[in-house]
Design an enzyme around this catalytic site. Structure first.
Site, PDB file in Angstrom:
ATOM      1  N   GLN A 124     -28.564  46.692  13.992  1.00 33.12           N
ATOM      2  CA  GLN A 124     -29.881  46.584  13.370  1.00 33.12           C
ATOM      3  C   GLN A 124     -30.628  47.914  13.485  1.00 33.12           C
ATOM      4  O   GLN A 124     -31.733  48.032  12.982  1.00 33.12           O
ATOM      5  CB  GLN A 124     -30.709  45.507  14.079  1.00 33.12           C
ATOM      6  CG  GLN A 124     -30.165  44.107  13.946  1.00 33.12           C
ATOM      7  CD  GLN A 124     -30.906  43.115  14.828  1.00 33.12           C
ATOM      8  OE1 GLN A 124     -30.296  42.462  15.663  1.00 33.12           O
ATOM      9  NE2 GLN A 124     -32.208  42.976  14.656  1.00 33.12           N
ATOM     10  N   PHE A 160     -30.324  38.849  14.826  1.00 34.74           N
ATOM     11  CA  PHE A 160     -31.304  38.103  15.634  1.00 34.74           C
ATOM     12  C   PHE A 160     -31.838  38.905  16.818  1.00 34.74           C
ATOM     13  O   PHE A 160     -32.334  38.321  17.784  1.00 34.74           O
ATOM     14  CB  PHE A 160     -30.708  36.776  16.127  1.00 34.74           C
ATOM     15  CG  PHE A 160     -29.958  36.002  15.082  1.00 34.74           C
ATOM     16  CD1 PHE A 160     -30.627  35.502  13.976  1.00 34.74           C
ATOM     17  CD2 PHE A 160     -28.587  35.806  15.174  1.00 34.74           C
ATOM     18  CE1 PHE A 160     -29.939  34.815  12.980  1.00 34.74           C
ATOM     19  CE2 PHE A 160     -27.891  35.121  14.186  1.00 34.74           C
ATOM     20  CZ  PHE A 160     -28.572  34.617  13.089  1.00 34.74           C
ATOM     21  N   GLU A 220     -29.832  45.096  18.166  1.00 32.53           N
ATOM     22  CA  GLU A 220     -30.852  46.153  18.127  1.00 32.53           C
ATOM     23  C   GLU A 220     -30.441  47.298  19.035  1.00 32.53           C
ATOM     24  O   GLU A 220     -30.389  48.444  18.612  1.00 32.53           O
ATOM     25  CB  GLU A 220     -32.219  45.591  18.528  1.00 32.53           C
ATOM     26  CG  GLU A 220     -33.320  46.646  18.418  1.00 32.53           C
ATOM     27  CD  GLU A 220     -34.716  46.090  18.570  1.00 32.53           C
ATOM     28  OE1 GLU A 220     -34.902  44.872  18.449  1.00 32.53           O
ATOM     29  OE2 GLU A 220     -35.651  46.890  18.805  1.00 32.53           O
ATOM     30  N   ARG A 248     -44.637  41.555  25.174  1.00 36.18           N
ATOM     31  CA  ARG A 248     -44.897  40.643  24.050  1.00 36.18           C
ATOM     32  C   ARG A 248     -45.054  39.199  24.535  1.00 36.18           C
ATOM     33  O   ARG A 248     -45.751  38.404  23.917  1.00 36.18           O
ATOM     34  CB  ARG A 248     -43.821  40.757  22.967  1.00 36.18           C
ATOM     35  CG  ARG A 248     -44.168  40.018  21.688  1.00 36.18           C
ATOM     36  CD  ARG A 248     -43.218  40.324  20.537  1.00 36.18           C
ATOM     37  NE  ARG A 248     -43.576  41.521  19.800  1.00 36.18           N
ATOM     38  CZ  ARG A 248     -44.311  41.549  18.679  1.00 36.18           C
ATOM     39  NH1 ARG A 248     -44.763  40.431  18.155  1.00 36.18           N
ATOM     40  NH2 ARG A 248     -44.580  42.685  18.078  1.00 36.18           N
ATOM     41  N   ARG A 273     -35.051  37.466  18.482  1.00 34.03           N
ATOM     42  CA  ARG A 273     -36.034  36.836  17.595  1.00 34.03           C
ATOM     43  C   ARG A 273     -37.269  36.294  18.345  1.00 34.03           C
ATOM     44  O   ARG A 273     -37.180  35.306  19.059  1.00 34.03           O
ATOM     45  CB  ARG A 273     -35.357  35.686  16.862  1.00 34.03           C
ATOM     46  CG  ARG A 273     -36.033  35.272  15.576  1.00 34.03           C
ATOM     47  CD  ARG A 273     -35.187  34.211  14.888  1.00 34.03           C
ATOM     48  NE  ARG A 273     -35.477  34.149  13.456  1.00 34.03           N
ATOM     49  CZ  ARG A 273     -34.714  33.509  12.583  1.00 34.03           C
ATOM     50  NH1 ARG A 273     -33.632  32.895  12.980  1.00 34.03           N
ATOM     51  NH2 ARG A 273     -35.033  33.489  11.306  1.00 34.03           N
ATOM     52  N   PHE A 291     -38.835  38.131  20.602  1.00 34.17           N
ATOM     53  CA  PHE A 291     -38.973  39.285  21.495  1.00 34.17           C
ATOM     54  C   PHE A 291     -39.929  39.011  22.655  1.00 34.17           C
ATOM     55  O   PHE A 291     -40.838  39.770  22.937  1.00 34.17           O
ATOM     56  CB  PHE A 291     -39.495  40.461  20.650  1.00 34.17           C
ATOM     57  CG  PHE A 291     -39.166  41.832  21.171  1.00 34.17           C
ATOM     58  CD1 PHE A 291     -37.879  42.323  21.091  1.00 34.17           C
ATOM     59  CD2 PHE A 291     -40.149  42.648  21.713  1.00 34.17           C
ATOM     60  CE1 PHE A 291     -37.577  43.611  21.548  1.00 34.17           C
ATOM     61  CE2 PHE A 291     -39.863  43.925  22.169  1.00 34.17           C
ATOM     62  CZ  PHE A 291     -38.579  44.415  22.082  1.00 34.17           C
ATOM     63  N   THR A 330     -45.094  46.817  18.966  1.00 40.65           N
ATOM     64  CA  THR A 330     -46.150  47.264  19.880  1.00 40.65           C
ATOM     65  C   THR A 330     -45.957  48.722  20.266  1.00 40.65           C
ATOM     66  O   THR A 330     -46.885  49.372  20.732  1.00 40.65           O
ATOM     67  CB  THR A 330     -46.204  46.376  21.136  1.00 40.65           C
ATOM     68  OG1 THR A 330     -44.909  46.348  21.732  1.00 40.65           O
ATOM     69  CG2 THR A 330     -46.634  44.967  20.772  1.00 40.65           C
ATOM     70  N   ALA A 389     -38.707  42.921  14.837  1.00 36.42           N
ATOM     71  CA  ALA A 389     -40.130  42.580  14.881  1.00 36.42           C
ATOM     72  C   ALA A 389     -40.602  42.005  13.552  1.00 36.42           C
ATOM     73  O   ALA A 389     -41.770  42.145  13.189  1.00 36.42           O
ATOM     74  CB  ALA A 389     -40.977  43.799  15.280  1.00 36.42           C
ATOM     75  N   GLU A 431     -39.535  36.103  12.629  1.00 40.29           N
ATOM     76  CA  GLU A 431     -39.725  35.532  13.951  1.00 40.29           C
ATOM     77  C   GLU A 431     -40.707  34.353  14.022  1.00 40.29           C
ATOM     78  O   GLU A 431     -40.448  33.383  14.738  1.00 40.29           O
ATOM     79  CB  GLU A 431     -40.196  36.624  14.925  1.00 40.29           C
ATOM     80  CG  GLU A 431     -39.157  37.701  15.156  1.00 40.29           C
ATOM     81  CD  GLU A 431     -39.765  38.929  15.807  1.00 40.29           C
ATOM     82  OE1 GLU A 431     -40.602  39.590  15.152  1.00 40.29           O
ATOM     83  OE2 GLU A 431     -39.425  39.235  16.951  1.00 40.29           O
TER      84      GLU A 431
END
Lengths: 778, 491
Positions: free
Chosen positions: A212, A243, A247, A325, A357, A359, A459, A528, A730
């Site tokens: 990703q 998902f 990442e 988060r 998903r 996070f 963020t 995100a 998400e």
């Protein structure tokens, strides 16, 4: 279709907001959509497999790899010492995550060496022949153990506070506190990780990676090889699911494949087996939430204090932003007049947990919803009444400030909940369920309506940027490339719709191309939920540039004011004349108009001061609500989801068909997280649920028996997003909290709803039965 | 085509295949992907749980060509003789037009990432061939062996409902078009003599009949006998075990017989769960929902009742009810046949009463006497396609005064073998079948069992649930609803 008919058409096939099918749907069903493992292998391709630690925490005393090297088909055995650059793929910059462990291992299953062999089978067989001697060190795998052993952190914790929580708690008419365990989750993308590295000239290497985040893979491969980023090209056309699991977790496979490819001057493919994938890659963080709440007899919250302790694993990875988060969503849709939230990102001897998903948001929200539930049972009220009493107020009101001091300015949770409460017939069904439970001995039912408010933006503010590269060729066909990756979510389809809409052509004229770091640099992870927001805008910007040049060209050529030039379906209108798009483009080319542009977008308005815990980290919020009804068997704890009604806000949908798929899919995935998906480590710190035989994601027969899903068609993003749409990946995941709470209500019936069942997640049949037993004995 | 004793022959899509070089542990999936470059079939888990590798396999059953979905990832290539393998590439017509099953998935947005999709296409195709009016229960059952992580399944189920109606001419369908030709071909490919392939260390043996099988096992007592490969397949893909020789028995007609007499039902060891289901449910209706929860459809199409017994697992789902029903096992070798009560076959964890050279030939399930109560309850974390945390089977007879005259209870997942609850049974004998009795009988479970804690369940949960299942049995035998049913008709 012949040209004449084509030119007569007054509309284009798939503008923005059309419910177009996924661009690869035909190829998916025909089996012709190529994933990396399906690409023809270059001649001489070698295959990699992992040698993994069988200790949770130990010093490596010696490694005897001679039998591995001598095994049939083995070409090379690689250890951490063979990493030519830096033996580190930590995405956090804390240098705490080696490609291959050296000197010590910190989780059971940590990659220690890699075997490169002529076939995948030969590599896998050889990897089992290593003799590694360890000196064992104490290990702790779960949050409670870790808290009891010094509570070492992998990264800096965060505190969010507003007002004076301690005083407000002390002064509140009523007060309660408790703890909740929230389990982790494996991504279980159907396509496991894979990388194919092809060595190039000099220091160059091309890596096909199921990732990703191609730019990070590029960076990490360069770092591990000791070459600059410009030597590394990373590409991905599609993933079989991501998902969040792809990442940062792709780095390891890509780095090993690239190092071996450069060293051996041959292509190297690395596709771990499912068990290796699930053992060696991170998962959703599990949490222990400790909470205290002060409230009054009307159920209004006066103050909340909560600590979120997370199992982060052995390294930081993304645990900082994930636990942040969690705190950002501990309020969900509720105003806390006084609040203090703290995170505790704990170091554990387990695989390093990562993005998934939501996070951290889902875990934060589950904690917040537990507080609502506690208050409701303490007061003997419907939890929905407590929710409504605590929703954020109107924009600008005294009740609109989040724990991170960002005002909620686009609040539509009240309308969403009211509409859903009516359309789902919530009140009558709840009354019927209370009546049923009073009469039924073994089977009990529960119903719950839970809302979602989810903040959209990374963020890490700098991540909120994107690029796109658009070419219009002489024949009017369009080439689209952007930094987003396609993992099934339909991003490529949506961005192609943006482009087709901008040029007013059929979407078949837009060629969607593989993501590559060579076309669009310095991209952010497709994560995100930001993919369409960011890349849609970047593509729109590229189209705008080309269109502006085309308008300027036409205005000059036909001597008209620019307002007289317009892009209309399949044509460009020049004054009163309609010129077919391809003809117009050909003329522009001959006039030497640049028909290519790099688009760019950065999200406006957002800022975040983490040290102070103050800012506006989110551009906007996405909302939704769900009502779930369940039945449980109080003899075994088995249950089923009888009905689910959802009303979800995606702003003005870019593609309602794709967005519906995201909502339904996210809900079922969230339901799996909170019900049957259980990660289980044994006393040696070994994960024993590392394949679908032991790790149970939902099946078709687990989906709600009745499943009514609606998008809030009246919603439009208050901010100027692409087509006024909202992110969708998400937010709907957290709608599944309604299932957990409905199960909880069914359990609560055992003690006449006088006690909050404190059902932990995942609410497996075992946890449901044990909660029933607890309540029986209260 | 002349039959050669050193070749595995089958049909792949529309091509005849003859293989002389078949490693004993080569999977069908690896052969399809690596050797034939048919990459539409995917590997998702390599253990028969996710269904991304689903293909259809046609075989002759009593002369009729039947197509079943199977997991190519754990199906061994050596077992493919005289079959027709159909992969996703075979469905669309030459001009690229999609099959109605594929088109329905496209129209209903049934794919997102697409990786599981070819597997769903094949499972739905299997359903489409077998059933032109499937309802939601049938659709869910057909999809039990297919995992999707993206869609939440709703659009796939909707596609399955829509596709049923879509039936252009038979000529359109690639299987129907070839049915006669393939039937003839497969009939000709049945081995007339034992097929032997490979060199020492890596041998495949496909006996032509059961007598040959007995001979082979007499010579090769350490051979791995493979019927459905739903267990052995994992020894290969997960444990990377070397197996030599592998003896395939899935094709032997003598092991696939099912015969019903007034005394009971005899089932050949090679009968799959799918084949056995109707016959077993005819004898004992409560077995239908249980069989419907063993593995996924693909596993039930491959796995056999004989294999479920022969591998000796303490968590196999058929031994508890079969033991409660008093089933008897027939073992066979060149020395002849030996019959024993099924419960005596399981000696200890990993140890069964099977002598070198012996194989399970058949199973006899006696007809339960009229008036008895019988139930079997499987408890697992996920309802379908999951391995039992525990599985309890209950059979009870009451006398005219409502007292227990006979009780046979057997549990899986509670001990190292499928094991009778003999203390519970003894406690109940002669007592009235009431809540008071059951309440007192619960304690006896603790004498009968010392269950383990593992990832499927804790020891405490297993013990409590086992006791509660007895309560459920009591309630149900007296007509009180005491369990969930997603679809009433399948309860």
């Amino acid at each position: 279709m012949d040209r004449a008919t084509f030119q007569d058409r007054k509309t284009i096939s798939a503008p923005m907001h059309a419910p177009l099918r996924h661009d690869s749907a035909h190829k998916h069903v025909a089996g012709t959509a190529d994933y990396i493992d399906d690409m023809p292998e270059p001649e001489g391709t070698l295959h990699a497999a992992l040698g993994m630690s069988d200790r949770a925490h130990a010093e490596i005393v010696s490694m005897d790899l001679s039998a591995v090297r001598a095994a049939p088909g083995v070409v090379w055995v690689m250890t951490g010492a063979d990493v030519p650059g830096v033996n580190d793929i930590s995405p956090s910059g804390r240098h705490d995550e080696p490609v291959l462990a050296e000197g010590k291992v910190e989780f059971h299953g940590q990659p220690v060496f890699a075997v490169i062999a002529n076939t995948r089978e030969a590599a896998r067989r050889a990897a089992r022949l290593a003799k590694i001697e360890y000196r064992e060190l104490p290990h702790w795998t779960d949050v409670t153990d870790t808290l009891a052993h010094g509570a070492q952190l992998v990264t800096d914790p965060l505190t969010l506070s507003r007002g004076d929580a301690d005083t407000a708690l002390a002064n509140a008419p009523r007060r309660l506190g408790g703890q909740m365990r929230i389990g982790g989750q494996d991504h279980f993308y159907l396509e496991s990780h894979i990388a194919l590295a092809i060595p190039g000239e000099d220091d160059e290497v091309t890596v096909w990676s199921s990732t990703q985040h191609p730019s990070e893979v590029q960076h990490m491969v360069g770092h591990a090889l000791g070459v600059p980023s410009n030597a590394v090209t990373v590409q991905v056309r599609r993933m079989g699911g991501g998902f969040g699991g792809k990442e940062t977790q792709s780095n390891q496979f890509a780095a090993i494949a690239a190092i071996a490819a450069k060293r051996l001057k041959r292509p190297v493919k690395f596709r771990p087996d499912r068990d290796e994938d699930m053992t060696a890659t991170g998962k959703r963080h599990d949490f222990l939430v400790s909470y205290e709440a002060g409230f009054d007899d009307d159920g209004r919250i006066h103050a909340v204090k909560a600590n979120y302790a997370a199992r982060c694993g052995f390294s930081s990875d993304l645990s900082g932003p994930v636990t942040d988060r969690a705190l950002f969503h501990a309020d969900n849709a509720y105003f806390y007049p006084h609040v203090q939230l703290t995170s505790q990102p704990l170091k554990t001897h387990t695989v390093s947990n990562t993005a998934f998903r939501g996070f951290g948001g889902p875990q934060g929200m589950v904690g917040g919803e537990r507080i609502i539930e506690e208050i409701a049972y303490a007061l003997g009220k419907d939890p929905l009444a407590i929710r409504k009493a605590n929703f954020y107020g109107e924009a600008g009101s005294a009740r609109s400030l989040t724990p991170y001091h960002q005002p909620v300015e686009d609040n539509i949770v009240g309308r969403i909940v009211d509409e859903l409460e009516r359309s789902s017939d919530y009140q009558a069904r709840r009354a019927a369920i209370l009546d049923f439970n009073a009469k039924s001995r073994v089977i009990r039912k529960g119903i719950a309506l839970t809302p979602v408010k989810f903040g959209i933006s990374f963020t890490a503010t700098w991540y909120n940027q994107a690029g796109a590269l658009v070419h219009v060729y002489q024949d009017g066909s369009i080439h689209l490339n952007h930094g987003g990756t396609e993992m099934g979510q339909g991003l490529f389809t949506k961005v192609a719709q943006v482009l087709a809409d901008a040029f007013q052509v059929d979407i078949t004229q837009v060629k969607i191309t593989a993501t590559t770091t060579a076309k669009v640099p310095n991209t952010s992870a497709t994560a995100a939920s930001s993919g369409s927001d960011l890349n849609g805008m970047a593509a729109f910007d590229a189209a705008r540039q080309i269109k502006e040049r085309l308008v300027a060209f036409a205005a000059e050529k036909w001597n008209l004011p620019p307002e007289e030039i317009a892009f209309v379906p399949h044509h460009v209108r020049v004054g009163e004349t309609l010129i077919p798009f391809a003809d117009f483009i050909r003329q522009a080319y001959l006039a030497r108009v640049q028909l290519s542009a790099a688009g760019f977008y950065k999200t406006p308005k957002i800022h975040w001061d983490r040290a102070k815990g103050i800012g506006s980290p989110f551009y906007y919020f996405a909302y939704g609500a769900a009502v779930s009804e369940v039945s449980i068997d109080t003899l075994t704890g088995e249950y089923q989801v009888d009905r689910v009604d959802i009303l979800h806000d995606v702003g003005r949908s870019l593609n309602p068909a794709i967005d519906m798929g995201q909502v339904e899919g996210a809900f079922v995935q969230g339901m799996g997280w909170l019900t049957t998906e259980e990660l289980w480590w044994d006393d040696k710190g070994r994960l024993r649920t590392h394949a679908p035989s032991t790790y149970k994601i939902p099946l078709a027969s687990d989906r709600p028996k009745i499943f009514n899903v609606q998008l809030a068609e009246w919603s439009e993003n208050a901010e100027q997003t692409i087509g006024r749409s909202k992110a969708v990946g998400e937010p709907p995941f957290m709608l599944a909290i309604s299932v957990l709470e409905a199960l909880s209500m069914a359990v609560a019936s055992i003690a006449d709803y006088r006690h909050c069942p404190r059902l932990d997640a995942p609410a497996t049949p075992e946890r449901v039965l044990m909660a029933v037993e607890r309540l029986k004995h209260l | 085509m002349e039959i050669q004793s050193n070749t595995i022959r089958f049909v792949l899509n529309d091509e005849e295949i003859a293989l002389a070089d078949v490693p004993a542990t080569r999977t069908l999936l690896d052969w399809l992907r690596l050797h034939r470059r048919l990459t539409g079939t995917k590997e998702g888990c390599a253990e028969g749980d996710c269904g991304a590798c689903t293909v259809l396999v046609g075989r002759l059953l009593d002369g009729a060509l039947v197509y079943e979905s199977v997991n190519a990832c754990i199906r061994l290539l050596g077992s493919m003789n005289a079959t027709h393998v159909v992969t996703v590439e075979h469905l669309a017509s030459a001009d690229g037009a999609l099959h109605p099953v594929q088109q329905a998935l496209v129209d209903h947005h049934g794919s997102q990432c697409g990786f599981c999709t070819p597997g769903f296409v094949m499972s739905l195709y299997g359903l489409w061939l077998a059933d032109d009016r499937p309802g939601r229960p049938e659709i869910e059952r057909a999809l039990q062996g297919n995992l999707c992580r993206c869609t939440g399944y709703e659009p796939i189920v909707k596609a399955a409902e829509a596709m049923a109606a879509a039936r252009p001419s038979a000529v359109f369908d690639p299987i129907e078009r070839m049915r006669e030709k393939v039937t003839e071909k497969l009939a000709a490919l049945a081995p007339k003599e034992t097929i032997r392939l490979g060199a020492p260390g890596d041998r495949v043996i496909v006996p032509a009949c059961v007598d040959d099988l007995a001979e082979v096992l007499a010579q090769e007592p350490k051979a791995t006998v493979v019927a459905g490969s739903t267990d052995v397949g994992l020894w290969v893909t997960k444990q990377m075990r070397d197996l030599d020789p592998v003896v395939f028995i899935n094709h032997l007609p003598e092991l696939q017989t099912i015969s019903l007499s007034p005394e009971g039902l005899t089932i050949g060891a090679g009968v799959t769960y799918t084949q056995a289901c109707d016959a077993l449910a005819g004898l004992v209706p409560a077995l239908r929902p249980l069989i419907g929860r063993i593995g996924g459809e693909q596993v039930r199409n491959m796995g056999t009742i004989g294999g479920n017994i022969a591998n000796g697992s303490p968590i196999g789902d058929t031994p508890p009810p079969l033991i409660a029903l008093g089933a008897r096992l027939t073992l066979r070798s060149t020395a002849g046949r030996r019959e024993l009560p099924l419960e005596d076959f399981f000696i200890a964890y990993g140890k069964q009463d099977r002598l070198p050279g012996e194989f399970v030939e058949s199973l006899f399930v006696p007809t339960p006497p009229a008036g008895e109560h019988f139930a079997v309850y499987k408890v697992s974390k996920r309802r379908d396609e999951d391995i039992s945390a525990l599985c309890g089977a209950f059979r009870i007879a009451l006398d005219a005064n409502g007292r227990v005259s006979a009780a046979r209870f057997c549990f899986g997942g509670m001990a190292g073998t499928p094991k009778r609850a003999s203390h519970v049974e003894a406690f109940l004998k002669g007592r009235p079948w009431t809540e008071e009795t059951v309440s007192a009988a619960r304690l006896a479970f603790e004498t009968d069992y010392t269950p383990l804690t593992d990832w499927r369940a804790s020891a405490d949960y297993r013990m409590l649930a086992a006791k509660n299942l007895l309560t459920r049995f009591l309630l149900e035998s007296s007509g009180e609803p005491a369990r969930l049913a997603r679809f009433e008709e399948l309860a």
